[in-house]
Design a protein around this motif. Structure first.
Motif: not given
Length: 233
Positions: A167-172, A143-152
């Motif tokens: 074992e199945c991390p998400i990449e931002i 899973v890869t997520i392309y996002t603009y608003d990555k809040s704290k």
């Protein structure tokens, strides 16, 4: 068929019938009319309240009927989604209306379950609900997520998520100049008129498209390269 007499009719009848029995019956009927009149005068408010209760019950029954009809319509839509999932296919386009939050959630989770290799989401706004949806994927699907608003707050949610599901991390990754939302299931692109976290809150449209991930991210990647070059300078 028998005829019903009014109070005045009984009074007229008693003037015609002269037998003892007829007179007694007439008097008894007149007494019944008088007693009924007294009851209605003394308990008029009670009768009105009964009428109001009856009216409210009828209105409530109508609301329950409308609610049951709406639930039935939702059940039919969900059945159609599940049947399509069983056949390995889903709608290529359609509308979800406001307050169809669960229906939209089930639909997107059905898409996520179909992925065999990768899931790529392009969405300006993501939260923990978006992360939870990705748990529906098959084992081994990236899973890869392309996002603009990555809040704290989201960064904390992401770190906790990846710590538990190492074992199945998400990449931002960052995205620039992106307004529309795209969900790639392997190489199949779906366009959404709303962020995944807000699906069903308002009416939105979705459609299956022929765009590739490179086409969607072309301008965003160019901006990213320019920003990286400017930072080096």
């Amino acid at each position: 068929m028998p005829f019903a007499l009014t109070e005045q009719g009984v009074a007229m009848l008693s003037a015609v019938l002269r037998s003892k029995t007829a007179i007694q019956v007439s008097i008894a009927i007149m007494d019944a009319f008088v007693s009924m009149r007294h009851f209605m005068m003394q308990n008029g408010g009670f009768v009105n309240r009964l009428s109001n209760v009856e009216a409210k019950m009828i209105a409530q029954d109508e609301r329950i009927f409308a609610q049951d009809k709406k639930i039935l319509e939702h059940d039919q839509k969900l059945d159609a989604v599940f049947e399509a999932m069983d056949r390995g296919e889903l709608q290529s386009k359609g509308l979800f209306y406001n307050n169809q939050v669960f229906d939209a959630y089930v639909f997107v989770c059905g898409l996520i379950r179909q992925a065999k290799k990768r899931i790529v989401l392009v969405d300006r706004y993501v939260d923990e609900k978006t992360l939870a949806m990705m748990l529906k994927r098959e084992k081994g699907v990236s899973v890869t997520i392309y996002t603009y608003d990555k809040s704290k707050v989201f960064e904390v949610d992401l770190s906790v998520y990846n710590a538990q599901y190492a074992e199945c991390p998400i990449e931002i990754l960052p995205s620039y100049g992106m307004h529309d939302r795209f969900l790639f299931i392997d190489d199949t692109a779906y366009h959404f008129g709303a962020s995944l976290k807000d699906l069903g809150a308002n009416t939105f449209f979705f459609s299956k498209e022929d765009f590739t991930l490179d086409e969607v991210l072309k301008k965003s990647n160019e901006i990213a390269k320019e920003k990286a070059q400017n930072e080096k300078c």
